[in-house]
Design an enzyme around this catalytic site. Sequence first.
Site, mmCIF file in Angstrom:
data_model
loop_
_atom_site.group_PDB
_atom_site.id
_atom_site.type_symbol
_atom_site.label_atom_id
_atom_site.label_comp_id
_atom_site.label_asym_id
_atom_site.label_seq_id
_atom_site.Cartn_x
_atom_site.Cartn_y
_atom_site.Cartn_z
ATOM 1 N N GLU A 167 49.178 -30.484 -4.365
ATOM 2 C CA GLU A 167 49.346 -29.591 -3.200
ATOM 3 C C GLU A 167 48.823 -28.159 -3.416
ATOM 4 O O GLU A 167 49.503 -27.191 -3.117
ATOM 5 C CB GLU A 167 50.826 -29.550 -2.796
ATOM 6 C CG GLU A 167 51.372 -30.919 -2.460
ATOM 7 C CD GLU A 167 52.869 -30.931 -2.151
ATOM 8 O OE1 GLU A 167 53.506 -29.869 -2.206
ATOM 9 O OE2 GLU A 167 53.394 -32.013 -1.859
ATOM 10 N N ASN A 209 46.282 -34.583 -5.877
ATOM 11 C CA ASN A 209 47.164 -35.200 -4.878
ATOM 12 C C ASN A 209 47.574 -34.167 -3.835
ATOM 13 O O ASN A 209 47.955 -33.050 -4.179
ATOM 14 C CB ASN A 209 48.408 -35.719 -5.612
ATOM 15 C CG ASN A 209 49.301 -36.604 -4.773
ATOM 16 O OD1 ASN A 209 48.830 -37.588 -4.202
ATOM 17 N ND2 ASN A 209 50.581 -36.282 -4.701
ATOM 18 N N HIS A 246 52.291 -38.646 4.408
ATOM 19 C CA HIS A 246 53.592 -38.505 5.078
ATOM 20 C C HIS A 246 53.313 -38.265 6.561
ATOM 21 O O HIS A 246 52.867 -37.188 6.946
ATOM 22 C CB HIS A 246 54.370 -37.318 4.509
ATOM 23 C CG HIS A 246 54.732 -37.472 3.070
ATOM 24 N ND1 HIS A 246 55.632 -38.417 2.632
ATOM 25 C CD2 HIS A 246 54.326 -36.799 1.966
ATOM 26 C CE1 HIS A 246 55.753 -38.320 1.317
ATOM 27 N NE2 HIS A 246 54.970 -37.353 0.882
ATOM 28 N N GLU A 275 52.107 -41.567 -1.345
ATOM 29 C CA GLU A 275 53.498 -41.288 -0.960
ATOM 30 C C GLU A 275 53.747 -41.717 0.482
ATOM 31 O O GLU A 275 54.397 -41.017 1.257
ATOM 32 C CB GLU A 275 53.808 -39.787 -1.114
ATOM 33 C CG GLU A 275 53.509 -39.243 -2.494
ATOM 34 C CD GLU A 275 53.821 -37.749 -2.637
ATOM 35 O OE1 GLU A 275 54.501 -37.171 -1.762
ATOM 36 O OE2 GLU A 275 53.375 -37.159 -3.629
ATOM 37 N N ASP A 277 54.844 -42.723 3.942
ATOM 38 C CA ASP A 277 55.986 -42.992 4.825
ATOM 39 C C ASP A 277 55.618 -42.543 6.221
ATOM 40 O O ASP A 277 54.823 -41.615 6.399
ATOM 41 C CB ASP A 277 57.311 -42.391 4.329
ATOM 42 C CG ASP A 277 57.260 -40.904 4.029
ATOM 43 O OD1 ASP A 277 56.302 -40.221 4.445
ATOM 44 O OD2 ASP A 277 58.200 -40.413 3.382
HETATM 45 O O1 G2I Z 1 58.623 -33.763 0.037
HETATM 46 C C1 G2I Z 1 58.155 -35.067 -0.055
HETATM 47 C C2 G2I Z 1 57.148 -35.223 -1.186
HETATM 48 C C3 G2I Z 1 55.903 -34.411 -0.874
HETATM 49 N N1 G2I Z 1 54.907 -34.589 -1.919
HETATM 50 C C4 G2I Z 1 55.354 -34.325 -3.255
HETATM 51 C C5 G2I Z 1 56.621 -35.092 -3.584
HETATM 52 O O2 G2I Z 1 57.073 -34.744 -4.868
HETATM 53 C C6 G2I Z 1 57.680 -34.829 -2.555
HETATM 54 O O3 G2I Z 1 58.852 -35.571 -2.944
HETATM 55 C C7 G2I Z 1 60.078 -34.980 -2.665
HETATM 56 C C8 G2I Z 1 61.187 -35.897 -3.120
HETATM 57 O O4 G2I Z 1 61.128 -37.072 -2.380
HETATM 58 C C9 G2I Z 1 62.536 -35.218 -2.903
HETATM 59 O O5 G2I Z 1 63.565 -36.011 -3.498
HETATM 60 O O6 G2I Z 1 60.148 -33.766 -3.353
HETATM 61 C C10 G2I Z 1 61.331 -33.047 -3.045
HETATM 62 C C11 G2I Z 1 61.234 -31.686 -3.689
HETATM 63 O O7 G2I Z 1 60.798 -31.793 -4.997
HETATM 64 C C12 G2I Z 1 62.549 -33.847 -3.516
HETATM 65 O O8 G2I Z 1 63.720 -33.176 -3.131
HETATM 66 C C13 G2I Z 1 64.545 -32.782 -4.148
HETATM 67 C C14 G2I Z 1 65.527 -31.772 -3.584
HETATM 68 O O9 G2I Z 1 64.778 -30.654 -3.140
HETATM 69 C C15 G2I Z 1 66.471 -31.337 -4.625
HETATM 70 O O10 G2I Z 1 67.430 -30.480 -4.074
HETATM 71 C C16 G2I Z 1 67.143 -32.563 -5.250
HETATM 72 O O11 G2I Z 1 67.928 -32.167 -6.340
HETATM 73 O O12 G2I Z 1 65.254 -33.898 -4.646
HETATM 74 C C17 G2I Z 1 66.065 -33.547 -5.720
HETATM 75 C C18 G2I Z 1 66.671 -34.819 -6.309
HETATM 76 O O13 G2I Z 1 67.343 -35.547 -5.311
#
Ligand code: G2I
Length: 440
Positions: A167, A209, A246, A275, A277
């Site tokens: 990103e 990515n 996404h 990724e 969805d």
């Molecule tokens: O935002 C969707 C994706 C966009 N591209 C990069 C990916 O890495 C991203 O994934 C999401 C995860 O699916 C989430 O699970 O990235 C978020 C931010 O890194 C993730 O959220 C985080 C929350 O912000 C935290 O508060 C939490 O502790 O997930 C963590 C674990 O549940």
Amino acid sequence: MMTRTLTPRRRGRTLGVVSLATLTALVLSAGIAATSAQAAGSTLQAAAAESGRYFGTAIAANKLSDTAYTTIANREFNMVTAENEMKLDATEPNQNQFNFTNGDRIVSWARSNGKQVRGHTLAWHSQQPGWMQNMSGSALRSAMLNHVTQVATHYRGQIHSWDVVNEAFADGSSGARRDSNLQRTGNDWIEAAFRAARAADPNAKLCYNDYNTDNWSHAKTQAVYNMVRDFKSRGVPIDCVGFQAHFNSGNPVPSNYHTTLGNFAALGVDVQITELDIAGSGTSQAEQYRGIVQACLAVSRCTGISVWGVRDSDSWRSGDTPLLFDGNGNKKLAYNYTLDALNAGGTGNPQPGDGCTVTVTRAEEWSDRFNVSLAVSGSSTWRVAIQLQGAQSLQNSWNATVSGTSGTLTATPNGNGNSFGITVYKNGSTTLPTATCSTT
Ligand code: G2I
């Protein structure tokens, strides 16, 4: 039960593996009609494997004790991405103190179940540990490169593809890099990260990515494309581009998706949908999933698709119900469409709605002009839009009917096949024109 006419290609391949007698016996003993459900791959990973592709999912380490979750994940997918466990904050919570516990749990689960692993991600403006957020300049550059080196070294030999940089481009129409502490260390931070990753794990494919890079006409897509083209021309070690994919109503699946994938692939990189969805439900959501699969299958260097979670309830945006299984683990309509699209394959006879791709190659060059070769694949009834750069203008064309002289040209077949060419006056710009293909 779903029925589908088997194409000659599929029928021949299936009977090459299972004899007609065996198949008949199986069908008779089961007391059911022969349909695609028997002949085709019955899981996402099996159906994708028919064309040499993988089908993956994001996995969360804290769900590996949920057997409903692992049962689906193990059955359907053969590529695993750690949803959060290999990010910078997870793997280097304090500077130079690395924690691979949860990342290792995911790699171990994947390997013990015969799956491959995508690494996500080595360098990113987001999810940085606090100590890194507060750094800048050469200290941050060194810390970032050390992070890339240490993490890629820890997982050396175990990663199919790394999202080396995630990103790094801005949204909107600027086509600029995203402002971040990493970007402010100098524009070459991305290539430096790729070189460090290659040195640490020479066998992993190294990917850039990003999201909102799906529509070929968007500035961000073009900006990433230009970076990859530049990297390839200068020998920066990049092997693949990840399209996060996404989608929701504000960011729908674009109709030119296959064009985007095809044009990136033509630069000499693999493309992966990393990724996926799609917010929504029912037929609309299912048709969009099908479109994504068809776009990937239309591009030979689109090597795999990963969805961003197993069940809707596992999604980072569960309220959008964007995945292939509902919260109870039931297959959704989107699952059926995805499976059928994978089983239908991407190299059979062209179907209405199938896409075409065009590759653009620089050919002979003179002081004032140069030749451009274009080759269409996927259809024999096509229209190619050629975007000249700057003040470039058309001098000449062959093997296609080309209209327009500057800006956007339109090319259609003139009975001379799918390869054609143009001569372009530079008028100050030597940049290679870009092109998109659509079927007619
Ligand atoms: O935002 C969707 C994706 C966009 N591209 C990069 C990916 O890495 C991203 O994934 C999401 C995860 O699916 C989430 O699970 O990235 C978020 C931010 O890194 C993730 O959220 C985080 C929350 O912000 C935290 O508060 C939490 O502790 O997930 C963590 C674990 O549940």
